[in-house]
Design a protein around this motif. Structure first.
Motif: not given
Length: 318
Positions: A187-193, A223-228, A250-259
């Motif tokens: 909640e305190q990291c709204p600008n994560l990429e 809003k800026n998260l691109q990789s998760m 995450a409207p800007s997400l470009l890469s998603l990896y889930m294991d």
């Protein structure tokens, strides 16, 4: 007189800058600034008057820790990068060095604590990580306790790390208390990429249970998260992942990896997360491991990825 002695200070500083850039992975005991400062008196004086040469602190062994106060002093008030990455035997010294680092918390741009299973965090009354951009913790903490609360605001301010762009927590044990701590941190990291949460274990107390939903009452929008990257490899970890995705956008997400152990309920939550998020730039690459859902659920995920160019379903579990 040697030809190099005829070089003016600006030329020497350019050479020093290049030397530091080309040796960024060396520990401080063998770093370019330290070696260059031992060449002659003039070089030493020149290096000591420019704080930028002393802003990268990397520790791999116990004997390097004794240099920390020297580096902090020579870096003056400049922004610093700190990496404690190794196997240490001297617990007391390690804790003391980390205390010194946290005493300079407002200067931290990057903080990496890797394999630091002996670090004993002490509560800090007022955290100020105003310049922190990159945070990576790979803890096997003493007693199995993950004190992420030390990163949370103690004075009610909205964020203690407003510039944080990269957050990597790996590995950690999933517990109910830890879930609350991570939510408080997110909640305190709204600008994560870039966001990486890798859980390698699930608390035995949660095994076989469906824990209470401890997420926030609202959706967290990055809003800026691109990789998760989300990793919860034990079957019980799917509920942790499900609750996390239910409360993220995450409207800007470009890469998603889930294991993670992905069953049909989790596949549905993933689909909802993707649909909810992708009114912006769509995911281009998606990787899903440890699949335990049916073909219909997999097809629904695929339909929620209209812009994907790389899609992997790996580790199918029958």
């Amino acid at each position: 007189m040697a030809p190099i002695s005829a070089l003016n200070d600006d030329t020497l500083l350019s050479i020093f800058d290049a030397s530091v850039r080309n040796a960024t992975l060396l520990p401080i005991s063998n770093s370019a600034p330290l070696n260059l400062s031992r060449t002659c008196r003039h070089w030493r004086e020149l290096l000591l008057t420019h704080a930028r040469f002393w802003v990268r602190l990397r520790f791999y062994k116990d004997r390097e820790l004794v240099l920390a106060p020297l580096w902090l002093q020579r870096s003056q008030n400049a922004i610093i990068d700190v990496e404690i990455n190794g196997e240490f035997q001297n617990n007391t010294m390690l804790d003391a060095i980390l205390t010194k680092v946290l005493n300079n918390q407002s200067r931290l741009r990057k903080l990496v604590l890797s394999n630091a299973d002996l670090i004993d965090f002490q509560p800090v009354a007022a955290m100020d990580l105003a310049n922190l951009v990159d945070l990576r913790l790979e803890p096997l903490w003493r007693g199995g306790v993950l004190p992420y609360t030390f990163l949370q605001s103690q004075s009610g301010q909205q964020s203690i790390a407003p510039k944080l762009r990269k957050l990597d927590l790996n590995p950690f044990v999933i517990t109910k208390d830890l879930r609350r701590e991570i939510w408080g941190l997110l909640e305190q990291c709204p600008n994560l990429e870039e966001l990486s949460l890798r859980a390698t274990l699930v608390d035995a107390a949660l095994s076989g249970d469906v824990p209470e939903d401890v997420g926030p009452s609202h959706v967290l929008v990055f809003k800026n998260l691109q990789s998760m990257v989300l990793n919860a490899i034990e079957p019980e970890g799917y509920d942790y992942t499900r609750q996390l995705l239910k409360h993220l956008e995450a409207p800007s997400l470009l890469s998603l990896y889930m294991d993670t152990y992905m069953n049909d309920p989790l596949a549905e939550v993933i689909q909802q997360f993707l649909i909810r998020s992708h009114y912006g730039a769509p995911v281009r690459k998606a990787v899903f491991c440890r699949i335990a859902c049916n073909k219909m659920s997999q097809e629904k995920i695929f339909q929620a990825l209209p812009g994907v160019t790389e899609l992997y379903f790996d580790g199918i579990i029958a």
